[in-house]
Design a protein around this motif. Structure first.
Motif, PDB file in Angstrom:
ATOM      1  N   PHE A 288       0.767  -1.296   0.134  1.00 58.20           N
ATOM      2  CA  PHE A 288      -0.096  -0.027  -0.095  1.00 58.20           C
ATOM      3  C   PHE A 288       0.823   1.249  -0.025  1.00 58.20           C
ATOM      4  CE2 PHE A 288      -2.268  -3.414   2.494  1.00 58.20           C
ATOM      5  CZ  PHE A 288      -3.307  -3.560   1.678  1.00 58.20           C
ATOM      6  N   ASP A 289       0.238   2.468  -0.458  1.00 57.89           N
ATOM      7  CA  ASP A 289       0.846   3.764  -0.207  1.00 57.89           C
ATOM      8  C   ASP A 289       0.607   4.258   1.046  1.00 57.89           C
ATOM      9  OD1 ASP A 289       2.158   3.515  -2.579  1.00 57.89           O
ATOM     10  OD2 ASP A 289       0.275   4.290  -3.860  1.00 57.89           O
ATOM     11  N   ILE A 290       1.160   5.325   1.429  1.00 62.76           N
ATOM     12  CA  ILE A 290       1.015   5.875   2.874  1.00 62.76           C
ATOM     13  C   ILE A 290      -0.263   6.465   2.873  1.00 62.76           C
ATOM     14  CG2 ILE A 290       1.613   8.320   1.880  1.00 62.76           C
ATOM     15  CD1 ILE A 290       3.411   8.563   4.449  1.00 62.76           C
ATOM     16  N   HIS A 291      -1.087   6.970   1.939  1.00 63.57           N
ATOM     17  CA  HIS A 291      -2.279   7.447   2.488  1.00 63.57           C
ATOM     18  C   HIS A 291      -3.379   6.164   2.501  1.00 63.57           C
ATOM     19  CE1 HIS A 291      -2.527   6.832  -1.998  1.00 63.57           C
ATOM     20  NE2 HIS A 291      -3.744   6.531  -1.859  1.00 63.57           N
ATOM     21  N   GLN A 292      -2.987   5.218   2.486  1.00 66.78           N
ATOM     22  CA  GLN A 292      -3.879   3.781   2.474  1.00 66.78           C
ATOM     23  C   GLN A 292      -3.674   3.349   3.883  1.00 66.78           C
ATOM     24  OE1 GLN A 292      -2.353   2.102  -1.183  1.00 66.78           O
ATOM     25  NE2 GLN A 292      -4.109   2.380  -2.367  1.00 66.78           N
ATOM     26  N   VAL A 293      -2.614   3.615   4.683  1.00 70.31           N
ATOM     27  CA  VAL A 293      -2.675   2.964   5.971  1.00 70.31           C
ATOM     28  C   VAL A 293      -2.866   3.954   7.034  1.00 70.31           C
ATOM     29  CG1 VAL A 293      -0.974   1.119   4.809  1.00 70.31           C
ATOM     30  CG2 VAL A 293      -0.202   3.460   6.002  1.00 70.31           C
ATOM     31  N   PRO A 294      -3.332   3.291   8.133  1.00 67.65           N
ATOM     32  CA  PRO A 294      -3.381   4.242   9.187  1.00 67.65           C
ATOM     33  C   PRO A 294      -2.253   5.158   9.706  1.00 67.65           C
ATOM     34  CG  PRO A 294      -4.493   2.134   9.796  1.00 67.65           C
ATOM     35  CD  PRO A 294      -3.594   2.147   8.469  1.00 67.65           C
ATOM     36  N   LYS A 295      -2.402   6.320  10.516  1.00 66.08           N
ATOM     37  CA  LYS A 295      -1.239   7.139  10.917  1.00 66.08           C
ATOM     38  C   LYS A 295      -0.188   6.575  11.456  1.00 66.08           C
ATOM     39  CE  LYS A 295      -0.281  11.731  12.565  1.00 66.08           C
ATOM     40  NZ  LYS A 295      -1.260  13.069  13.034  1.00 66.08           N
ATOM     41  N   VAL A 296      -0.589   5.641  12.294  1.00 68.67           N
ATOM     42  CA  VAL A 296       0.080   4.839  13.180  1.00 68.67           C
ATOM     43  C   VAL A 296       1.284   4.225  12.578  1.00 68.67           C
ATOM     44  CG1 VAL A 296      -1.091   2.777  13.680  1.00 68.67           C
ATOM     45  CG2 VAL A 296       0.445   3.740  15.327  1.00 68.67           C
ATOM     46  N   PHE A 297       1.134   3.709  11.163  1.00 72.25           N
ATOM     47  CA  PHE A 297       1.941   2.751  10.636  1.00 72.25           C
ATOM     48  C   PHE A 297       2.879   3.605   9.737  1.00 72.25           C
ATOM     49  CE2 PHE A 297      -1.363  -0.162  11.724  1.00 72.25           C
ATOM     50  CZ  PHE A 297      -0.863  -0.919  12.074  1.00 72.25           C
ATOM     51  N   ARG A 298       2.786   5.108   9.450  1.00 70.30           N
ATOM     52  CA  ARG A 298       3.376   5.937   8.633  1.00 70.30           C
ATOM     53  C   ARG A 298       4.707   6.198   8.930  1.00 70.30           C
ATOM     54  NH1 ARG A 298      -1.778   9.623   6.793  1.00 70.30           N
ATOM     55  NH2 ARG A 298      -3.107   7.896   6.412  1.00 70.30           N
ATOM     56  N   GLU A 299       5.852   6.395   8.116  1.00 64.79           N
ATOM     57  CA  GLU A 299       7.052   6.821   8.524  1.00 64.79           C
ATOM     58  C   GLU A 299       7.300   7.873   7.677  1.00 64.79           C
ATOM     59  OE1 GLU A 299       8.802   5.563  10.719  1.00 64.79           O
ATOM     60  OE2 GLU A 299       7.973   3.460  11.026  1.00 64.79           O
ATOM     61  N   ASP A 300       7.906   8.884   8.122  1.00 65.19           N
ATOM     62  CA  ASP A 300       8.414  10.146   7.692  1.00 65.19           C
ATOM     63  C   ASP A 300       9.254  10.100   6.357  1.00 65.19           C
ATOM     64  OD1 ASP A 300       7.076  11.325   9.758  1.00 65.19           O
ATOM     65  OD2 ASP A 300       9.066  12.071  10.690  1.00 65.19           O
ATOM     66  N   GLY A 301       8.830  10.550   4.962  1.00 66.23           N
ATOM     67  CA  GLY A 301       9.597  10.523   4.038  1.00 66.23           C
ATOM     68  C   GLY A 301       9.400   9.232   3.171  1.00 66.23           C
ATOM     69  N   ILE A 302       8.599   8.026   3.859  1.00 69.26           N
ATOM     70  CA  ILE A 302       8.415   6.858   3.176  1.00 69.26           C
ATOM     71  C   ILE A 302       7.002   6.735   2.302  1.00 69.26           C
ATOM     72  CG2 ILE A 302       8.316   4.325   3.300  1.00 69.26           C
ATOM     73  CD1 ILE A 302      11.030   5.500   4.245  1.00 69.26           C
ATOM     74  N   ILE A 303       6.747   6.809   1.337  1.00 70.61           N
ATOM     75  CA  ILE A 303       5.495   6.954   0.608  1.00 70.61           C
ATOM     76  C   ILE A 303       4.726   5.702   0.282  1.00 70.61           C
ATOM     77  CG2 ILE A 303       4.604   8.096  -1.495  1.00 70.61           C
ATOM     78  CD1 ILE A 303       5.962  10.066   0.638  1.00 70.61           C
TER      79      ILE A 303
ATOM     80  N   PRO B 206      -1.964  -3.248   7.187  1.00 71.30           N
ATOM     81  CA  PRO B 206      -2.023  -2.831   8.461  1.00 71.30           C
ATOM     82  C   PRO B 206      -2.556  -3.978   9.621  1.00 71.30           C
ATOM     83  CG  PRO B 206      -3.486  -1.567   7.379  1.00 71.30           C
ATOM     84  CD  PRO B 206      -2.727  -2.204   6.539  1.00 71.30           C
ATOM     85  N   GLN B 207      -3.156  -5.143   8.908  1.00 76.28           N
ATOM     86  CA  GLN B 207      -3.678  -6.341   9.823  1.00 76.28           C
ATOM     87  C   GLN B 207      -3.031  -7.295   9.239  1.00 76.28           C
ATOM     88  OE1 GLN B 207      -7.894  -5.705  10.243  1.00 76.28           O
ATOM     89  NE2 GLN B 207      -7.446  -4.371  12.091  1.00 76.28           N
ATOM     90  N   SER B 208      -1.922  -7.820   8.807  1.00 76.86           N
ATOM     91  CA  SER B 208      -1.239  -8.861   8.309  1.00 76.86           C
ATOM     92  C   SER B 208      -1.518  -9.998   9.193  1.00 76.86           C
ATOM     93  CB  SER B 208       0.111  -8.534   7.761  1.00 76.86           C
ATOM     94  OG  SER B 208       0.176  -7.454   7.042  1.00 76.86           O
TER      95      SER B 208
END
Length: 344
Positions: free
Chosen positions: A10-25, A31-33
């Motif tokens: 997935f791309d960054i806008h497709q996962v909840p905020k808690v999984f996002r990393e700065d600069g990683i798109i 998120p529920q693997s």
């Protein structure tokens, strides 16, 4: 022909905020693997794949070095080697724990936080292991048998508990106060590092003044300090991906470089400790108390149990507030986007 469907990305806008990393798109896992999906994802290119392998492979290198030492040293009955035993166990533990944390951190928001609780605990125990060996083999001659030398490991146990507590707590601030969380987590690891290395800093200061003693290991110690500085810098700066978001999603982002620098630094630290242990053996045995089981293996067991208790407390707190998605660790339901899929 057998076909294996690899986990979806997935791309960054497709996962909840808690999984996002700065600069990683891109390159995010679901998120529920499932546990199986997490394992399979380590064999496809995601933004975590290199993170997993840069600590999993070094685990086997350090285990190999440990086995080689077991064949030449008597860890069971020779008390002088017990600090090294503690250190070798922990430099095998921390990269393995980190690799597992990165592998299984996408099973759920709660699993992500708990995985990293254990990662932080392993790192804080590693700092304790450094203190045990530094107190036994690296302490400057003039500091041997001083108050600091006698209480070095006890203070380090307290530092490890503080480190685990602060770093675990920082995850509860991650969504609302990301900068405060980052500062707290960075400080949690910098403080015990500085304390552990006080004896080494003093020895280097003596060298600058032209009064070095037992300097065979100092070059390796210096390389370790250099890579430790790079590790801290990469962890705190999020470079280079912050300068070019999306270009380093899979290879070359700061966490991967941070892992590599940490492992290389540990290698140089291990070589320096082995050199100090060998070259200073006769002098230390003659002038210092022999390492005790309580002050080495006992300290490790106590630190392990206390840190495990701290992790349990934070995990219980996390699981008891499952709907705290805005002020604490996120437990929001994952988005259901159209995924990128890869098949082999």
């Amino acid at each position: 022909m057998l076909s294996i469907k690899l986990p979806q990305l997935f791309d960054i806008h497709q996962v909840p905020k808690v999984f996002r990393e700065d600069g990683i798109i891109s390159g995010y896992r679901h998120p529920q693997s499932s546990a199986l999906d997490c394992i399979l994802s380590s064999f496809q290119m995601t933004n975590e794949t290199v993170n997993i392998w840069t600590h999993f492979l070094p685990t086997w290198y350090f285990l190999w070095r440990f086995c080689m030492l077991c064949s030449t040293l008597n860890f069971l009955t020779e008390s002088y080697t017990w600090p090294l035993l503690v250190y070798m166990l922990l430099i095998c533990l921390y990269p393995f724990t980190s690799s597992c944390a990165h592998t299984f951190s996408t099973m759920s928001p709660e699993a992500r936080h708990i995985c990293y609780f254990f990662d932080y605990g392993a790192l804080s125990l590693y700092s304790l292991g450094c203190a045990v060996t530094y107190g036994s083999y690296v302490m400057p001659d003039c500091w041997v048998n001083t108050w600091l030398h006698q209480h070095f490991v006890v203070i380090a146990i307290g530092n490890s508990l503080l480190c685990t507590s602060m770093s675990c707590y920082s995850r509860f601030l991650e969504l609302q106060f990301p900068h405060r969380s980052k500062i707290l987590r960075t400080g949690a690891f910098v403080f015990p590092f500085i304390f552990d290395n006080i004896p080494l800093f003093y020895r280097l200061l003596l060298c600058c003044g032209g009064s070095c003693s037992h300097s065979e290991a100092l070059s390796s110690h210096c390389y370790h300090l250099l890579f430790a500085f790079l590790t801290c810098f990469l962890f705190a700066s999020h470079l280079p991906e912050r300068l070019a978001p999306g270009r380093f999603d899979y290879i070359g982002h700061s966490h991967q470089l941070f892992h590599i620098c940490a492992v290389v630094g540990t290698h140089f630290q291990m070589e320096a400790i082995l050199t100090d242990m060998t070259s200073r053996r006769d002098w230390l045995i003659s002038n210092s108390a022999i390492p005790s089981f309580l002050g080495t293996v006992g300290a490790l067991v106590l630190g392990f149990l206390l840190n495990l208790g701290i992790i349990g407390i934070f995990s219980a707190s996390l699981l008891s507030t499952p709907h705290q998605s805005t002020s604490g660790p996120s437990t929001s339901q994952p988005h259901q986007p159209t995924p990128k899929s890869k098949e082999d």
